[in-house]
Enzyme design. Structure first.
Site, short mmCIF file in Angstrom:
data_model
loop_
_atom_site.label_atom_id
_atom_site.label_comp_id
_atom_site.label_asym_id
_atom_site.label_seq_id
_atom_site.Cartn_x
_atom_site.Cartn_y
_atom_site.Cartn_z
CG HIS A 246 -2.03 -1.03 1.35
ND1 HIS A 246 -2.94 -1.10 0.57
CD2 HIS A 246 -1.87 -2.07 2.37
CE1 HIS A 246 -3.44 -2.36 0.93
NE2 HIS A 246 -3.06 -2.84 2.10
O1 RIB Z 1 -5.54 0.33 4.00
C1 RIB Z 1 -4.18 0.49 4.25
C2 RIB Z 1 -3.58 1.69 4.73
O2 RIB Z 1 -4.02 1.34 6.30
C3 RIB Z 1 -1.97 1.38 5.05
O3 RIB Z 1 -1.75 2.91 5.03
C4 RIB Z 1 -1.71 0.78 6.01
O4 RIB Z 1 -0.44 1.20 6.75
C5 RIB Z 1 -2.88 1.06 7.21
O5 RIB Z 1 -2.46 2.47 7.76
#
Ligand code: RIB
Ligand code: CA
Length: 317
Positions: A246
Site C-alpha cells: 500500500h
Molecule cells: O488500508 C491500508 C492503509 O491502512 C495503509 O496505509 C496501512 O499502513 C494502514 O495504515
C-alpha cells in the site's frame, strides 16, 4: 533551483509505512528527492508507537538525526481505531526493536506543517500522507493559506472499484478518520489518491521479496521479513497472491508518476452513514458534472515499482 520534489511523509507505521519511509530515505540518498521530515499520526497503532516506530525506522536507514514530529493521537471526531491484528502489537510485526536514537522534535506536527508551508514557496512542498488524514486536515482547517505552498498531496487511502478492507465499503485510513479525508478533498489543494484499486495490483510476491532478501545489507532482509509477516492478513482476506504494497505506492507515485495511471474526477467521502462510513464516492464518468478535486489512480507498472523499491533499499545500510 533543484527540481527534486521536497517531500514530507505523514505516517502511522505500520509495516508498509516502514517500507515507504525506508524507500524515501533511499530515494534521498539516490539524489532523487529532498526528504524534509516525517510527521506521525495515530492509526495502525497508537500515536506513541507510531512515533517511536518512525524514529526506529530512521535509525535503520542510518538517519539518526532525521526530523520526526508527533501529531494527532486520535481522529477528529471518530473514536480511535487501531490495527494490531495486521501490524502486531508494536506496529512493526515481530521485528526486533531498539530504543530509538533519532530524537523526537518538541513541536507538534500540525504547527510544524503550518510553519513549514507558510515559509515555503508556491507549489513547492509534496505531502505524502500514508495513514489517517487527521494531521493534514487540521493543517488545512487551521491554515487554509498553506494550500498555496502545496505542490501535491499524494496519499494512500480509499477504495471504489475494489472492496474496502475495514468494512465492505471503506479502506482503513479513510474509515479511521472520514471527516479528515473529506476536509482534505474539499480544501482545494491538489490531491492524488492511491486507493486499494491500485495498491491491490502491487502485490508482494515471493520473487519480489527474494529480490529484497538477497540484498547484501541489513535493510533488504529486514524489510522482506517485515512485509512477509504483514502480508498474510490480505492474502487470507482477499485471496491475493501476496500482500498489497500500500504505502510505498504513494511515495513512488510522487517521485515516478509515469509508473501510475488514473483519472481526474470528483471524489467525496461518506461521513454520516454507519453502513458506509469512510466509503469513497468517485464520479469516474463525471455524471454530476462537478469539477474534479482529485486524481484517482487505478493502474501501476508493478514490476518497475518493485525495481525502484529494491534500488532504494539497496543504497541503505
Ligand atoms: O488500508 C491500508 C492503509 O491502512 C495503509 O496505509 C496501512 O499502513 C494502514 O495504515
Ligand atoms: Ca499507513
Amino acid at each position: 533551483m533543484s527540481d527534486k520534489i521536497r517531500l514530507i511523509i505523514d505516517t502511522d507505521p505500520g509495516q508498509d509505512d516502514a517500507a515507504a519511509i525506508l524507500m524515501a530515505h533511499g530515494l534521498a540518498k539516490r539524489g532523487l528527492i529532498d526528504f524534509l521530515a516525517i510527521t506521525t499520526v495515530a492509526g495502525n497503532v497508537p500515536l506513541a508507537r507510531t512515533t517511536e516506530n518512525a524514529r526506529i525506522i530512521c535509525d535503520w536507514a542510518g538517519e539518526t538525526g532525521f526530523p520526526v514530529y508527533a501529531g494527532a493521537d486520535k481522529p477528529l471526531l471518530r473514536p480511535p481505531l487501531t490495527a494490531e491484528a495486521v501490524h502486531g502489537q508494536t506496529g512493526l510485526g515481530d521485528a526486533v526493536l531498539h530504543a530509538p536514537v533519532c530524537p523526537l522534535q518538541p513541536q507538534h506536527a500540525v504547527p510544524f506543517l503550518i510553519d513549514t508551508l507558510r515559509r515555503a514557496g508556491d507549489n513547492s512542498i509534496t505531502l505524502c500522507p500514508i495513514g489517517p488524514l487527521t494531521n493534514i486536515a487540521q493543517m488545512l482547517a487551521l491554515a487554509p493559506d498553506t494550500v498555496r505552498a502545496v505542490k501535491n498531496i499524494v496519499l494512500m487511502g480509499g477504495s471504489y472499484f475494489e472492496a474496502g478492507n475495514m468494512t465492505p465499503a471503506a479502506e482503513f485510513n479513510f474509515y479511521c478518520d472520514p471527516h479528515a479525508a473529506q476536509i482534505v478533498l474539499q480544501s482545494g489543494a491538489p490531491v492524488t489518491i492511491l486507493p486499494l484499486d491500485v495498491t491491490h495490483k502491487a502485490v508482494i510476491t515471493t520473487p519480489r521479496m527474494d529480490a529484497l532478501r538477497r540484498l547484501p545489507n541489513a535493510n533488504g532482509p529486514r524489510l522482506a521479513a517485515l512485509l512477509q509477516s504483514y502480508e498474510r492478513y490480505d492474502i487470507q482476506k482477499f485471496g491475493l497472491e501476496g500482500g498489497p504494497l500500500h504505502d510505498p505506492c504513494a511515495v513512488a507515485c510522487a517521485v515516478f508518476p509515469e509508473l501510475f495511471n488514473g483519472g481526474h474526477c470528483r471524489v467525496d467521502v461518506e461521513t454520516q452513514s454507519n453502513l458506509t462510513l469512510g466509503a469513497c464516492v468517485v464520479d469516474w464518468r463525471n455524471i454530476t458534472g462537478q469539477t474534479p478535486n482529485a486524481r484517482w489512480i487505478t493502474k501501476v507498472d508493478a514490476d518497475r515499482l518493485f525495481e525502484e523499491l529494491a534500488e532504494s533499499i539497496a543504497i541503505l545500510p
